[in-house]
Scaffold this motif. Structure first.
Motif, PDB file in Angstrom:
ATOM      1  N   GLY A  93       0.821  -1.210   0.000  1.00 27.64           N
ATOM      2  CA  GLY A  93       0.000   0.000   0.000  1.00 27.64           C
ATOM      3  C   GLY A  93       0.847   1.249   0.000  1.00 27.64           C
ATOM      4  N   PHE A  94       0.518   2.163   0.903  1.00 22.30           N
ATOM      5  CA  PHE A  94       1.158   3.471   0.940  1.00 22.30           C
ATOM      6  C   PHE A  94       2.646   3.382   1.300  1.00 22.30           C
ATOM      7  CE2 PHE A  94       2.358   7.328   3.288  1.00 22.30           C
ATOM      8  CZ  PHE A  94       2.154   8.264   2.290  1.00 22.30           C
ATOM      9  N   PHE A  95       3.009   2.489   2.215  1.00 22.20           N
ATOM     10  CA  PHE A  95       4.386   2.399   2.678  1.00 22.20           C
ATOM     11  C   PHE A  95       5.210   1.541   1.724  1.00 22.20           C
ATOM     12  CE2 PHE A  95       1.908   3.288   6.457  1.00 22.20           C
ATOM     13  CZ  PHE A  95       2.556   4.429   6.910  1.00 22.20           C
ATOM     14  N   SER A  96       6.325   2.074   1.299  1.00 22.10           N
ATOM     15  CA  SER A  96       7.156   1.389   0.319  1.00 22.10           C
ATOM     16  C   SER A  96       8.187   0.491   0.999  1.00 22.10           C
ATOM     17  CB  SER A  96       7.891   2.417  -0.539  1.00 22.10           C
ATOM     18  OG  SER A  96       8.722   1.773  -1.449  1.00 22.10           O
ATOM     19  N   THR A  97       8.402  -0.676   0.434  1.00 23.85           N
ATOM     20  CA  THR A  97       9.450  -1.571   0.914  1.00 23.85           C
ATOM     21  C   THR A  97      10.618  -1.560  -0.055  1.00 23.85           C
ATOM     22  OG1 THR A  97       8.499  -3.465  -0.232  1.00 23.85           O
ATOM     23  CG2 THR A  97       7.814  -3.105   2.042  1.00 23.85           C
ATOM     24  N   LYS A  98      10.614  -0.598  -0.972  1.00 27.54           N
ATOM     25  CA  LYS A  98      11.682  -0.519  -1.966  1.00 27.54           C
ATOM     26  C   LYS A  98      12.083   0.931  -2.175  1.00 27.54           C
ATOM     27  CE  LYS A  98       8.404  -0.459  -5.798  1.00 27.54           C
ATOM     28  NZ  LYS A  98       7.912  -1.172  -6.977  1.00 27.54           N
ATOM     29  N   GLU A  99      13.267   1.085  -2.727  1.00 27.01           N
ATOM     30  CA  GLU A  99      13.798   2.408  -3.006  1.00 27.01           C
ATOM     31  C   GLU A  99      14.329   2.427  -4.428  1.00 27.01           C
ATOM     32  OE1 GLU A  99      17.121   5.454  -1.143  1.00 27.01           O
ATOM     33  OE2 GLU A  99      16.672   3.579  -0.125  1.00 27.01           O
ATOM     34  N   GLU A 100      13.978   3.463  -5.165  1.00 28.26           N
ATOM     35  CA  GLU A 100      14.419   3.560  -6.557  1.00 28.26           C
ATOM     36  C   GLU A 100      15.834   4.100  -6.626  1.00 28.26           C
ATOM     37  OE1 GLU A 100      12.887   5.231 -10.870  1.00 28.26           O
ATOM     38  OE2 GLU A 100      11.795   5.780  -9.065  1.00 28.26           O
ATOM     39  N   LEU A 101      16.638   3.502  -7.491  1.00 28.91           N
ATOM     40  CA  LEU A 101      18.012   3.940  -7.701  1.00 28.91           C
ATOM     41  C   LEU A 101      18.082   4.846  -8.922  1.00 28.91           C
ATOM     42  CD1 LEU A 101      19.760   0.517  -7.054  1.00 28.91           C
ATOM     43  CD2 LEU A 101      19.528   2.438  -5.471  1.00 28.91           C
ATOM     44  N   ALA A 102      19.257   5.381  -9.180  1.00 29.43           N
ATOM     45  CA  ALA A 102      19.443   6.347 -10.264  1.00 29.43           C
ATOM     46  C   ALA A 102      19.091   5.782 -11.636  1.00 29.43           C
ATOM     47  CB  ALA A 102      20.882   6.857 -10.267  1.00 29.43           C
ATOM     48  N   ASP A 103      19.256   4.475 -11.826  1.00 33.42           N
ATOM     49  CA  ASP A 103      18.966   3.876 -13.126  1.00 33.42           C
ATOM     50  C   ASP A 103      17.570   3.248 -13.191  1.00 33.42           C
ATOM     51  OD1 ASP A 103      19.501   1.789 -11.436  1.00 33.42           O
ATOM     52  OD2 ASP A 103      20.973   0.817 -12.723  1.00 33.42           O
ATOM     53  N   HIS A 104      16.692   3.671 -12.299  1.00 31.43           N
ATOM     54  CA  HIS A 104      15.281   3.247 -12.252  1.00 31.43           C
ATOM     55  C   HIS A 104      15.124   1.766 -11.952  1.00 31.43           C
ATOM     56  CE1 HIS A 104      14.368   7.260 -13.573  1.00 31.43           C
ATOM     57  NE2 HIS A 104      15.147   7.081 -14.632  1.00 31.43           N
ATOM     58  N   THR A 105      16.073   1.209 -11.235  1.00 29.69           N
ATOM     59  CA  THR A 105      15.934  -0.127 -10.682  1.00 29.69           C
ATOM     60  C   THR A 105      15.622   0.052  -9.197  1.00 29.69           C
ATOM     61  OG1 THR A 105      18.312  -0.248 -10.285  1.00 29.69           O
ATOM     62  CG2 THR A 105      17.493  -1.224 -12.340  1.00 29.69           C
ATOM     63  N   TYR A 106      15.330  -1.042  -8.518  1.00 29.59           N
ATOM     64  CA  TYR A 106      14.899  -0.925  -7.129  1.00 29.59           C
ATOM     65  C   TYR A 106      15.703  -1.821  -6.207  1.00 29.59           C
ATOM     66  CZ  TYR A 106      10.934   1.517  -9.091  1.00 29.59           C
ATOM     67  OH  TYR A 106      10.157   2.417  -9.757  1.00 29.59           O
ATOM     68  N   VAL A 107      15.813  -1.369  -4.973  1.00 30.23           N
ATOM     69  CA  VAL A 107      16.497  -2.127  -3.933  1.00 30.23           C
ATOM     70  C   VAL A 107      15.556  -2.181  -2.721  1.00 30.23           C
ATOM     71  CG1 VAL A 107      17.708  -0.113  -2.965  1.00 30.23           C
ATOM     72  CG2 VAL A 107      18.679  -2.364  -2.687  1.00 30.23           C
ATOM     73  N   CYS A 108      15.533  -3.341  -2.025  1.00 30.87           N
ATOM     74  CA  CYS A 108      14.680  -3.461  -0.838  1.00 30.87           C
ATOM     75  C   CYS A 108      15.294  -2.669   0.317  1.00 30.87           C
ATOM     76  CB  CYS A 108      14.474  -4.932  -0.454  1.00 30.87           C
ATOM     77  SG  CYS A 108      15.931  -5.756   0.211  1.00 30.87           S
ATOM     78  N   SER A 141      29.979   9.702   2.741  1.00 28.44           N
ATOM     79  CA  SER A 141      28.630  10.176   3.010  1.00 28.44           C
ATOM     80  C   SER A 141      27.593   9.276   2.342  1.00 28.44           C
ATOM     81  CB  SER A 141      28.465  11.603   2.494  1.00 28.44           C
ATOM     82  OG  SER A 141      27.114  12.002   2.584  1.00 28.44           O
ATOM     83  N   THR A 142      26.575   8.899   3.100  1.00 25.25           N
ATOM     84  CA  THR A 142      25.528   8.042   2.553  1.00 25.25           C
ATOM     85  C   THR A 142      24.555   8.824   1.677  1.00 25.25           C
ATOM     86  OG1 THR A 142      24.191   8.307   4.544  1.00 25.25           O
ATOM     87  CG2 THR A 142      25.659   6.397   4.456  1.00 25.25           C
ATOM     88  N   THR A 143      24.717  10.135   1.591  1.00 22.21           N
ATOM     89  CA  THR A 143      23.820  10.924   0.750  1.00 22.21           C
ATOM     90  C   THR A 143      24.019  10.620  -0.731  1.00 22.21           C
ATOM     91  OG1 THR A 143      25.354  12.783   0.723  1.00 22.21           O
ATOM     92  CG2 THR A 143      23.627  12.812   2.409  1.00 22.21           C
ATOM     93  N   ILE A 144      25.154  10.029  -1.101  1.00 20.43           N
ATOM     94  CA  ILE A 144      25.379   9.687  -2.513  1.00 20.43           C
ATOM     95  C   ILE A 144      24.608   8.448  -2.923  1.00 20.43           C
ATOM     96  CG2 ILE A 144      27.689  10.719  -2.476  1.00 20.43           C
ATOM     97  CD1 ILE A 144      28.735   7.774  -2.773  1.00 20.43           C
ATOM     98  N   PHE A 145      23.996   7.736  -1.957  1.00 20.54           N
ATOM     99  CA  PHE A 145      23.316   6.479  -2.259  1.00 20.54           C
ATOM    100  C   PHE A 145      22.236   6.658  -3.319  1.00 20.54           C
ATOM    101  CE2 PHE A 145      20.100   3.190  -1.515  1.00 20.54           C
ATOM    102  CZ  PHE A 145      20.887   2.073  -1.709  1.00 20.54           C
ATOM    103  N   SER A 146      21.480   7.725  -3.255  1.00 21.81           N
ATOM    104  CA  SER A 146      20.385   7.921  -4.202  1.00 21.81           C
ATOM    105  C   SER A 146      20.869   8.103  -5.638  1.00 21.81           C
ATOM    106  CB  SER A 146      19.515   9.108  -3.786  1.00 21.81           C
ATOM    107  OG  SER A 146      20.298  10.284  -3.776  1.00 21.81           O
ATOM    108  N   SER A 147      22.130   8.421  -5.810  1.00 23.22           N
ATOM    109  CA  SER A 147      22.665   8.565  -7.171  1.00 23.22           C
ATOM    110  C   SER A 147      23.387   7.306  -7.648  1.00 23.22           C
ATOM    111  CB  SER A 147      23.608   9.771  -7.240  1.00 23.22           C
ATOM    112  OG  SER A 147      24.722   9.566  -6.407  1.00 23.22           O
TER     113      SER A 147
END
Length: 111
Positions: free
Chosen positions: A15-30, A47-53
């Protein structure tokens, strides 16, 4: 059905809460694999802020090397091992040249 690029587990629709996170290349990680990859970055003092890229390839490399990136004893050989690991991360595109140089200098200053 989409699967996590780390553990290859299928994602559940929660539902509303996601169990995945989208990466820079539009793939997903749990969430679990994402947390493990962030810990690997933190253990390397990055720095973990680079993770989203990050891309799927980069996250797989972080997960594959996560056991190798645990904080090490700060001996000369441990520091040289860390510099070598940073070099591998730079070669695979996880770190930029500037990030590599910065981390390398921090480690060399400890010698």
């Amino acid at each position: 059905m989409e699967k996590c690029i780390g553990c290859l587990a299928p994602f559940q629709n929660t539902g509303f809460f996601s169990t995945k996170e989208e990466l820079a290349d539009h793939t997903y990680v749990c969430n679990s694999c994402g947390e493990q990859a962030r810990k690997a970055l933190a253990n390397m003092y990055i720095s973990t802020t680079i993770f989203s890229s990050c891309t799927a390839f980069q996250v797989r490399e972080l997960l594959r090397n996560s056991d190798e990136t645990k904080p090490q004893e700060q001996s000369a050989s441990g520091i040289l091992d860390m510099i070598e690991r940073f070099g591998k991360l730079k070669e695979s595109g996880i770190l930029t040249h500037e990030e590599f140089t910065e981390q390398k200098q921090k480690l060399l200053d400890k010698l």
